[in-house]
Scaffold this active site. Structure first.
Site, mmCIF file in Angstrom:
data_model
loop_
_atom_site.group_PDB
_atom_site.id
_atom_site.type_symbol
_atom_site.label_atom_id
_atom_site.label_comp_id
_atom_site.label_asym_id
_atom_site.label_seq_id
_atom_site.Cartn_x
_atom_site.Cartn_y
_atom_site.Cartn_z
ATOM 1 N N ARG A 20 39.987 93.794 36.081
ATOM 2 C CA ARG A 20 40.334 93.414 34.705
ATOM 3 C C ARG A 20 40.258 94.593 33.763
ATOM 4 N NH1 ARG A 20 36.148 88.558 35.106
ATOM 5 N NH2 ARG A 20 35.139 90.327 36.093
ATOM 6 N N HIS A 68 41.553 84.293 38.943
ATOM 7 C CA HIS A 68 41.453 84.363 40.409
ATOM 8 C C HIS A 68 42.799 84.026 41.049
ATOM 9 C CE1 HIS A 68 36.982 83.121 39.833
ATOM 10 N NE2 HIS A 68 36.982 84.395 40.199
ATOM 11 N N LYS A 84 22.055 83.365 44.192
ATOM 12 C CA LYS A 84 22.313 83.074 42.777
ATOM 13 C C LYS A 84 22.381 81.573 42.549
ATOM 14 C CE LYS A 84 25.339 86.912 41.542
ATOM 15 N NZ LYS A 84 26.695 87.175 41.058
ATOM 16 N N SER A 126 34.498 83.552 35.455
ATOM 17 C CA SER A 126 33.852 82.249 35.669
ATOM 18 C C SER A 126 32.642 82.113 34.752
ATOM 19 C CB SER A 126 33.414 82.097 37.125
ATOM 20 O OG SER A 126 34.527 82.097 37.970
HETATM 21 O O1 PNS Z 1 32.683 86.562 42.413
HETATM 22 P P1 PNS Z 1 31.596 87.524 42.729
HETATM 23 O O2 PNS Z 1 30.227 86.931 42.404
HETATM 24 O O3 PNS Z 1 31.806 88.871 42.101
HETATM 25 O O4 PNS Z 1 31.635 87.701 44.326
HETATM 26 C C1 PNS Z 1 30.770 88.600 44.935
HETATM 27 C C2 PNS Z 1 30.977 88.675 46.455
HETATM 28 C C3 PNS Z 1 30.696 87.315 47.101
HETATM 29 C C4 PNS Z 1 32.398 89.080 46.752
HETATM 30 C C5 PNS Z 1 29.997 89.763 46.902
HETATM 31 O O5 PNS Z 1 28.726 89.455 46.405
HETATM 32 C C6 PNS Z 1 29.907 89.927 48.394
HETATM 33 O O6 PNS Z 1 30.775 90.536 48.983
HETATM 34 N N1 PNS Z 1 28.840 89.353 48.979
HETATM 35 C C7 PNS Z 1 28.605 89.402 50.399
HETATM 36 C C8 PNS Z 1 27.404 90.292 50.723
HETATM 37 C C9 PNS Z 1 27.838 91.730 50.953
HETATM 38 O O7 PNS Z 1 28.705 92.019 51.770
HETATM 39 N N2 PNS Z 1 27.214 92.628 50.173
HETATM 40 C C10 PNS Z 1 27.455 94.050 50.262
HETATM 41 C C11 PNS Z 1 28.585 94.490 49.339
HETATM 42 S S1 PNS Z 1 28.944 96.187 49.510
#
Ligand code: PNS
Length: 164
Positions: A90, A17, A41, A127
């Protein structure tokens, strides 16, 4: 002033990150590391803990700050004058996962996604893998900052003692 976000769960923040956050900080005037705090989650660390670890980890960059968000990322971007979402890739699996979200996000509010290739040394770091390896006593010290390692080790011990 061009502001970008690096969104994620950061449960916990890893050196992968930080590689992406540092490179985003070199590309944009300001970077907000936006911690998704949606309750869906189960996480190892509470939102406040994830934010605190990120604040410490990002202290070296003057143009990086940390914030939490709930709801849609695109709403957060619109409310905070964010022009780009920065995501690390990645490998092809990340691209397949991220591309539909990038399309959805640009179609919702016009916010663009910028993909940055993760530095090869962190290309296998996530993570979830860090947590799994740490939970079995494996050495994850190369992949997280020292203060994250301390918290991770303590949390794994707590969970083990609590039978969780
Ligand atoms: O580290 P992660 O778990 O991959 O992060 C995911 C995150 C928080 C970036 C993603 O779940 C997110 O953007 N959540 C907000 C809800 C949202 O906007 N969902 C629609 C995505 S198109």
């Amino acid at each position: 002033m061009r502001r970008a976000v690096c969104p994620g769960s950061f449960d916990p923040v890893t050196r992968g990150h930080l590689d992406i956050i540092g490179r985003a900080a070199a590309l944009f005037d300001e970077v907000v590391v936006a911690v998704g705090v949606n309750a869906s989650k189960r996480r190892l660390f509470e939102p406040e803990e994830r934010l605190a670890m990120l604040e410490q980890a990002c202290a070296e960059w003057d143009n990086v700050r940390v914030d939490g968000f709930t709801g849609l990322l695109t709403d957060y971007c619109a409310e905070n004058d964010v022009v780009a979402i920065v995501k690390g890739l990645r490998g092809p699996g990340d691209f397949e996962y991220e591309l539909p979200m990038a399309h959805m996000n640009v179609s919702l509010t016009g916010v663009e996604t910028v993909f940055v290739p993760t530095s090869p040394q962190w290309s296998f770091v996530s993570s979830s893998l860090i947590k799994e390896v740490a939970s079995f006593g494996g050495d994850v010290s190369p992949f997280v900052p020292g203060f994250v390692l301390e918290r991770l080790t303590a949390r794994v011990e707590e969970r083990r003692a609590g039978g969780a």
